[in-house]
Design a protein around this motif. Structure first.
Motif, PDB file in Angstrom:
ATOM      1  N   VAL A   1     -14.585  -1.680 -94.037  1.00 53.95           N
ATOM      2  CA  VAL A   1     -15.146  -1.125 -92.735  1.00 53.95           C
ATOM      3  C   VAL A   1     -15.265   0.369 -93.097  1.00 53.95           C
ATOM      4  CG1 VAL A   1     -14.860  -3.030 -91.259  1.00 53.95           C
ATOM      5  CG2 VAL A   1     -13.139  -0.948 -91.416  1.00 53.95           C
ATOM      6  N   TYR A   2     -16.352   1.062 -92.423  1.00 52.03           N
ATOM      7  CA  TYR A   2     -16.678   2.663 -92.499  1.00 52.03           C
ATOM      8  C   TYR A   2     -16.421   3.076 -91.489  1.00 52.03           C
ATOM      9  CZ  TYR A   2     -18.570   1.646 -97.186  1.00 52.03           C
ATOM     10  OH  TYR A   2     -18.719   1.224 -98.617  1.00 52.03           O
ATOM     11  N   LEU A   3     -15.425   4.358 -91.443  1.00 58.08           N
ATOM     12  CA  LEU A   3     -15.361   5.161 -90.438  1.00 58.08           C
ATOM     13  C   LEU A   3     -16.587   5.661 -89.528  1.00 58.08           C
ATOM     14  CD1 LEU A   3     -13.025   7.087 -88.827  1.00 58.08           C
ATOM     15  CD2 LEU A   3     -13.501   8.603 -90.307  1.00 58.08           C
ATOM     16  N   GLU A   4     -17.655   6.012 -90.174  1.00 56.86           N
ATOM     17  CA  GLU A   4     -18.916   6.422 -89.505  1.00 56.86           C
ATOM     18  C   GLU A   4     -19.538   5.384 -88.925  1.00 56.86           C
ATOM     19  OE1 GLU A   4     -19.765   6.116 -94.169  1.00 56.86           O
ATOM     20  OE2 GLU A   4     -18.153   6.469 -92.799  1.00 56.86           O
ATOM     21  N   ASP A   5     -19.422   4.213 -89.281  1.00 55.18           N
ATOM     22  CA  ASP A   5     -20.027   2.944 -88.654  1.00 55.18           C
ATOM     23  C   ASP A   5     -19.265   2.567 -87.311  1.00 55.18           C
ATOM     24  OD1 ASP A   5     -22.111   2.851 -90.608  1.00 55.18           O
ATOM     25  OD2 ASP A   5     -20.918   1.120 -91.569  1.00 55.18           O
TER      26      ASP A   5
ATOM     27  N   LEU B   1      -4.090  -7.104 -98.887  1.00 63.39           N
ATOM     28  CA  LEU B   1      -5.047  -6.333 -98.344  1.00 63.39           C
ATOM     29  C   LEU B   1      -6.331  -7.160 -98.095  1.00 63.39           C
ATOM     30  CD1 LEU B   1      -5.613  -3.565 -96.797  1.00 63.39           C
ATOM     31  CD2 LEU B   1      -6.730  -2.606 -99.180  1.00 63.39           C
ATOM     32  N   LYS B   2      -6.404  -7.225 -96.602  1.00 64.41           N
ATOM     33  CA  LYS B   2      -7.560  -7.944 -95.904  1.00 64.41           C
ATOM     34  C   LYS B   2      -8.452  -6.955 -95.363  1.00 64.41           C
ATOM     35  CE  LYS B   2      -7.453 -11.780 -95.784  1.00 64.41           C
ATOM     36  NZ  LYS B   2      -8.011 -12.758 -96.783  1.00 64.41           N
ATOM     37  N   THR B   3      -8.297  -6.012 -94.651  1.00 64.58           N
ATOM     38  CA  THR B   3      -9.220  -4.884 -94.070  1.00 64.58           C
ATOM     39  C   THR B   3      -8.787  -3.531 -94.452  1.00 64.58           C
ATOM     40  OG1 THR B   3      -9.764  -6.583 -92.269  1.00 64.58           O
ATOM     41  CG2 THR B   3     -10.425  -4.347 -92.006  1.00 64.58           C
TER      42      THR B   3
ATOM     43  N   LYS C   1     -18.778   2.070-105.707  1.00 62.71           N
ATOM     44  CA  LYS C   1     -18.093   1.148-106.909  1.00 62.71           C
ATOM     45  C   LYS C   1     -16.773   0.968-106.534  1.00 62.71           C
ATOM     46  CE  LYS C   1     -21.227   2.406-110.540  1.00 62.71           C
ATOM     47  NZ  LYS C   1     -20.987   3.425-111.922  1.00 62.71           N
ATOM     48  N   PHE C   2     -16.026   2.030-105.815  1.00 63.87           N
ATOM     49  CA  PHE C   2     -14.579   1.674-105.233  1.00 63.87           C
ATOM     50  C   PHE C   2     -14.763   0.595-104.143  1.00 63.87           C
ATOM     51  CE2 PHE C   2     -11.521   3.610-102.276  1.00 63.87           C
ATOM     52  CZ  PHE C   2     -10.368   2.896-102.645  1.00 63.87           C
ATOM     53  N   ALA C   3     -15.547   0.704-103.452  1.00 64.05           N
ATOM     54  CA  ALA C   3     -15.647  -0.101-102.192  1.00 64.05           C
ATOM     55  C   ALA C   3     -15.924  -1.497-102.687  1.00 64.05           C
ATOM     56  CB  ALA C   3     -16.905   0.313-101.036  1.00 64.05           C
TER      57      ALA C   3
END
Length: 411
Positions: A68-72, A15-17, A55-57
């Motif tokens: 990357v974040y959905l909200e961003d 997994l890269k992104t 912590k997961f991130a």
């Protein structure tokens, strides 16, 4: 930035992104009276849920994965004023039932927010007391107990479901429950308008305007040529057939088989990935209730017809044999949640013991609370990275549910 923003040709490639959504104020708009229709059994404590999610991130970042974040991404996708205006109009149109004609007042609230605040407000929901309006409809005089003009979206931190990466393309999904149907609007705008995606010509295998329901938790990319999809409460057979036809019709697609697996329409079997995930080249987690079905399952392999002008469907009944044939493997190991114990299995299944996120072959992220399942994974040669999830798990989803891979290395 990767050359192509979407590439997922397996469940297990490095997994890269990955796309996440940090839990936000939408969880604080959960109230007991409306839990059921918002698909929650309990109310997570936001502060702790955010700490667990952070912590997961960080666990993923520590493994070299770009988060990357959905909200961003959504906020960055509406930088253009005309796009932002259209986004607001679309959001309001999809909330017509609860707005009660107060679109202009809610729009005025939105106009005072910057793009990130706007996206987060749409996600969190709009309480009636946030907007100054008078009673203009009879229903408001008779029954004004419902607290929202725009409903919250508390399930958004499960980014697996509103969209799904398959090959170099995506499905942008029509969700089954009304409570979740608006969620896929964000990635629709991201694909169309975000600088990272808009010029990449990402194929959209199904879009959110499809008449048929499908959710990402039912979509598993087993190899470059094989995709498994659960026929479940939330994903219809019609959607799977349409997905197959769309993929097979694309000359650049390498996918040759869609394996449709029927699962029970129960809360514990919400999506295929709650009862079955791929964790290594030949290893899968599985709910023991699925494994015990043996030769009594409904499984359908969809392939292009011999002349390439239509599809052909082959029915089988044994999951292990079907997977061995589809993936060209001599043998497959099923690792049952809770070691198949009649007490431990259902308990750890309820806490998403089968919902593992594979970050590279034989390396998975799981909740630490599922200690029996985790030890069994280790006994089978799997490296297990544990995260805490006492509050996150209240939404009934595990590490796979909370993550949408955008880019994996090929295996």
């Amino acid at each position: 930035m990767n050359e192509h923003p979407i590439k997922v040709n397996s469940e297990i490639g490095k997994l890269k992104t990955v796309l996440l959504k940090r839990p936000g104020k939408e969880l604080e708009n959960l109230v007991p009276e409306y839990l059921g229709e918002l698909l929650f059994d309990d109310i997570p404590y936001l502060k702790v849920a955010q700490e667990e999610h952070d912590k997961f991130a960080q666990t993923l970042r520590d493994e070299g994965i770009e988060v990357v974040y959905l909200e961003d991404l959504a906020a960055e996708a509406i930088e253009d004023p005309e796009v932002r205006k259209q986004f607001i109009d679309d959001v309001l149109a999809e909330s017509e039932e609860t707005l009660l004609g107060h679109e202009d007042a809610v729009k005025a609230l939105f106009e005072d927010l910057d793009n990130k605040e706007l996206v987060e407000k749409v996600m969190a929901g709009v309480r009636k007391e946030e907007v100054e309006t008078g009673h203009t409809h009879l229903v408001e005089y008779v029954d004004d107990s419902y607290p929202f003009y725009m409903n919250p979206m508390p399930n958004l931190y499960f980014t697996r479901d509103p969209q799904a990466s398959i090959g170099n393309g995506m499905t942008v999904n029509r969700m089954y429950w009304p409570a979740r149907r608006r969620e896929s609007i964000f990635f629709t705008y991201i694909l169309k308008h975000h600088p990272r995606f808009k010029d990449a010509d990402v194929p959209v295998w199904l879009d959110r305007n499809s008449p048929y329901n499908i959710e990402g938790g039912d979509e598993l990319v087993l190899s470059e040529e094989v995709v498994a999809v659960g026929i479940s409460e939330r994903t219809s057979a019609q959607a799977i057939e349409k997905l197959a036809r769309q993929i097979f019709a694309n000359p650049e697609s390498k996918i040759k088989k869609i394996v449709a697996i029927e699962i029970a329409n129960t809360r514990a079997f919400m999506h295929l990935d709650t009862v079955f995930t791929m964790i290594d080249y030949d290893k899968f987690t599985i709910h023991s209730a699925i494994e015990k079905k043996g030769d009594d399952m409904n499984i359908f392999t969809i392939e292009p017809s011999d002349d390439g002008k239509d599809i052909k469907i082959t029915k089988t009944s044994n999951l292990k044999e079907t997977l061995k044939d589809a993936l060209g493997l001599d043998d497959i190991t099923f690792i049952p949640t809770g070691d198949g114990d009649r007490i431990v299995g259902p308990r750890e299944q309820w806490n998403d013991g089968s919902n593992t996120l594979t970050i590279r072959p034989g390396v998975v992220v799981t909740y630490d609370r599922n200690y029996v399942s985790n030890q069994l994974l280790r006994d089978n040669g799997i490296k297990v990275i544990e995260i805490t999830g006492s509050e996150l798990v209240r939404g009934r989803g595990g590490p796979r549910c909370m993550s949408q891979p955008l880019y994996r290395e090929d295996i």
